[in-house]
Design a protein around this motif. Sequence first.
Motif, PDB file in Angstrom:
ATOM      1  N   PRO A  61       0.814  -1.225   0.000  1.00 15.26           N
ATOM      2  CA  PRO A  61       0.000   0.000   0.000  1.00 15.26           C
ATOM      3  C   PRO A  61       0.850   1.281   0.000  1.00 15.26           C
ATOM      4  CG  PRO A  61      -0.716  -1.511   1.730  1.00 15.26           C
ATOM      5  CD  PRO A  61       0.554  -2.059   1.166  1.00 15.26           C
ATOM      6  N   ASP A  62       0.291   2.337  -0.568  1.00 16.14           N
ATOM      7  CA  ASP A  62       0.975   3.625  -0.631  1.00 16.14           C
ATOM      8  C   ASP A  62       1.455   4.083   0.736  1.00 16.14           C
ATOM      9  OD1 ASP A  62       0.522   3.735  -3.332  1.00 16.14           O
ATOM     10  OD2 ASP A  62      -1.056   5.250  -3.231  1.00 16.14           O
ATOM     11  N   GLU A  63       0.601   3.911   1.753  1.00 13.56           N
ATOM     12  CA  GLU A  63       0.935   4.399   3.095  1.00 13.56           C
ATOM     13  C   GLU A  63       2.198   3.734   3.629  1.00 13.56           C
ATOM     14  OE1 GLU A  63      -2.148   2.883   2.422  1.00 13.56           O
ATOM     15  OE2 GLU A  63      -3.069   4.799   1.907  1.00 13.56           O
ATOM     16  N   LEU A  64       2.328   2.431   3.404  1.00 11.73           N
ATOM     17  CA  LEU A  64       3.492   1.690   3.895  1.00 11.73           C
ATOM     18  C   LEU A  64       4.750   2.102   3.129  1.00 11.73           C
ATOM     19  CD1 LEU A  64       4.692  -0.426   5.767  1.00 11.73           C
ATOM     20  CD2 LEU A  64       3.946  -2.183   4.164  1.00 11.73           C
ATOM     21  N   LEU A  84      14.934  11.404  -5.088  1.00 11.32           N
ATOM     22  CA  LEU A  84      13.992  10.291  -4.995  1.00 11.32           C
ATOM     23  C   LEU A  84      13.849   9.655  -6.368  1.00 11.32           C
ATOM     24  CD1 LEU A  84      11.226  11.897  -2.746  1.00 11.32           C
ATOM     25  CD2 LEU A  84      13.323  10.718  -2.066  1.00 11.32           C
ATOM     26  N   ASP A  85      14.110   8.368  -6.432  1.00 12.23           N
ATOM     27  CA  ASP A  85      14.095   7.603  -7.679  1.00 12.23           C
ATOM     28  C   ASP A  85      13.015   6.526  -7.557  1.00 12.23           C
ATOM     29  OD1 ASP A  85      14.637   5.729  -9.693  1.00 12.23           O
ATOM     30  OD2 ASP A  85      16.593   5.171  -8.891  1.00 12.23           O
ATOM     31  N   GLY A  86      11.945   6.662  -8.325  1.00 10.42           N
ATOM     32  CA  GLY A  86      10.877   5.672  -8.283  1.00 10.42           C
ATOM     33  C   GLY A  86       9.798   5.989  -7.267  1.00 10.42           C
ATOM     34  N   TYR A  87       9.808   7.186  -6.760  1.00  8.68           N
ATOM     35  CA  TYR A  87       8.805   7.608  -5.781  1.00  8.68           C
ATOM     36  C   TYR A  87       8.641   9.116  -5.907  1.00  8.68           C
ATOM     37  CZ  TYR A  87       6.156   8.100  -1.554  1.00  8.68           C
ATOM     38  OH  TYR A  87       5.142   8.372  -0.675  1.00  8.68           O
ATOM     39  N   PRO A  88       7.429   9.614  -5.877  1.00  9.28           N
ATOM     40  CA  PRO A  88       6.148   8.918  -5.745  1.00  9.28           C
ATOM     41  C   PRO A  88       5.698   8.305  -7.072  1.00  9.28           C
ATOM     42  CG  PRO A  88       5.791  11.291  -5.840  1.00  9.28           C
ATOM     43  CD  PRO A  88       7.278  11.077  -5.855  1.00  9.28           C
ATOM     44  N   ARG A  89       4.933   7.218  -6.958  1.00 15.11           N
ATOM     45  CA  ARG A  89       4.422   6.512  -8.140  1.00 15.11           C
ATOM     46  C   ARG A  89       2.934   6.756  -8.384  1.00 15.11           C
ATOM     47  NH1 ARG A  89       7.718   2.246 -10.303  1.00 15.11           N
ATOM     48  NH2 ARG A  89       9.554   1.964  -9.034  1.00 15.11           N
ATOM     49  N   THR A  90       2.252   7.318  -7.390  1.00 14.69           N
ATOM     50  CA  THR A  90       0.827   7.614  -7.526  1.00 14.69           C
ATOM     51  C   THR A  90       0.558   9.019  -7.003  1.00 14.69           C
ATOM     52  OG1 THR A  90       0.233   6.811  -5.316  1.00 14.69           O
ATOM     53  CG2 THR A  90       0.242   5.174  -7.106  1.00 14.69           C
ATOM     54  N   LYS A  91      -0.575   9.569  -7.400  1.00 17.91           N
ATOM     55  CA  LYS A  91      -0.953  10.894  -6.902  1.00 17.91           C
ATOM     56  C   LYS A  91      -1.125  10.854  -5.393  1.00 17.91           C
ATOM     57  CE  LYS A  91      -4.265  14.610  -7.362  1.00 17.91           C
ATOM     58  NZ  LYS A  91      -5.607  14.983  -7.777  1.00 17.91           N
ATOM     59  N   SER A  92      -1.681   9.769  -4.893  1.00 18.15           N
ATOM     60  CA  SER A  92      -1.863   9.622  -3.454  1.00 18.15           C
ATOM     61  C   SER A  92      -0.521   9.677  -2.723  1.00 18.15           C
ATOM     62  CB  SER A  92      -2.578   8.297  -3.154  1.00 18.15           C
ATOM     63  OG  SER A  92      -2.574   8.029  -1.778  1.00 18.15           O
ATOM     64  N   SER A 159       2.996  13.391 -12.795  1.00 15.72           N
ATOM     65  CA  SER A 159       3.592  14.557 -13.451  1.00 15.72           C
ATOM     66  C   SER A 159       2.600  15.717 -13.502  1.00 15.72           C
ATOM     67  CB  SER A 159       4.115  14.209 -14.844  1.00 15.72           C
ATOM     68  OG  SER A 159       3.076  13.811 -15.686  1.00 15.72           O
ATOM     69  N   ASN A 160       1.321  15.420 -13.726  1.00 15.45           N
ATOM     70  CA  ASN A 160       0.302  16.482 -13.733  1.00 15.45           C
ATOM     71  C   ASN A 160       0.172  17.130 -12.360  1.00 15.45           C
ATOM     72  OD1 ASN A 160      -0.349  16.205 -16.447  1.00 15.45           O
ATOM     73  ND2 ASN A 160      -1.829  14.590 -16.010  1.00 15.45           N
ATOM     74  N   TYR A 161       0.285  16.324 -11.315  1.00 12.88           N
ATOM     75  CA  TYR A 161       0.214  16.831  -9.940  1.00 12.88           C
ATOM     76  C   TYR A 161       1.309  17.876  -9.717  1.00 12.88           C
ATOM     77  CZ  TYR A 161       0.517  16.787  -4.822  1.00 12.88           C
ATOM     78  OH  TYR A 161       0.563  17.148  -3.496  1.00 12.88           O
TER      79      TYR A 161
END
Length: 192
Positions: A61-64, A84-92, A159-161
């Motif tokens: 999960p994103d939180e973890l 940071l390489d590979g993070y964040p991967r989601t808008k959340s 990227s939009n975020y």
Amino acid sequence: MNIIVLFGPPGSGKGTQAKILSEKFHLEHISTGDLFRYNIKNNTKLGQEAQSYINKGNLVPDELTTEMLIDELRRNSSQKGFILDGYPRTKSQAETLDKLLNTIFRTQVDVTLALYVKDEILVKRILKRSEASERLDDADESIIRNRINEYYEKTAVVSNYYKQQHKLVELDGEGNIEEITAALSKEIEKFI
């Protein structure tokens, strides 16, 4: 503390560039893949939790994932900054990262440097990389193309975020390593 996000699809060169740039600018390179491996190998509480999801075939999960990252930032908070390489991967993950950076460290992401590369070049790079590594997912073109599609469907929204926050710089990732390093360095120098 400077926080630089290096962003791009699999095979875009972000891992290679993160290593070069972290040495050049004396920034700590944090890869989420490395964080997972470290926590699982060292049987940390976070690693045990992540392994329980992985063992069931579920995504962590994103939180973890964010908790592992923040734990790493705390361990190295005296550093000049981080790539940071590979993070964040989601808008959340991006939203959570912003909140935690502000709350815990009184800082924020300075810039997201996004490397863009044509799909065919990505595939060729990853297949070539597979010759030097033992990653089975790097040797199968259908898996590679699926990973690239997953990136566009799920990760590219990040990227939009950052674009909405005026923190996105898009760069051509198709040149040679030295040319790409020079372009990335020029952008990082604006913040360091």
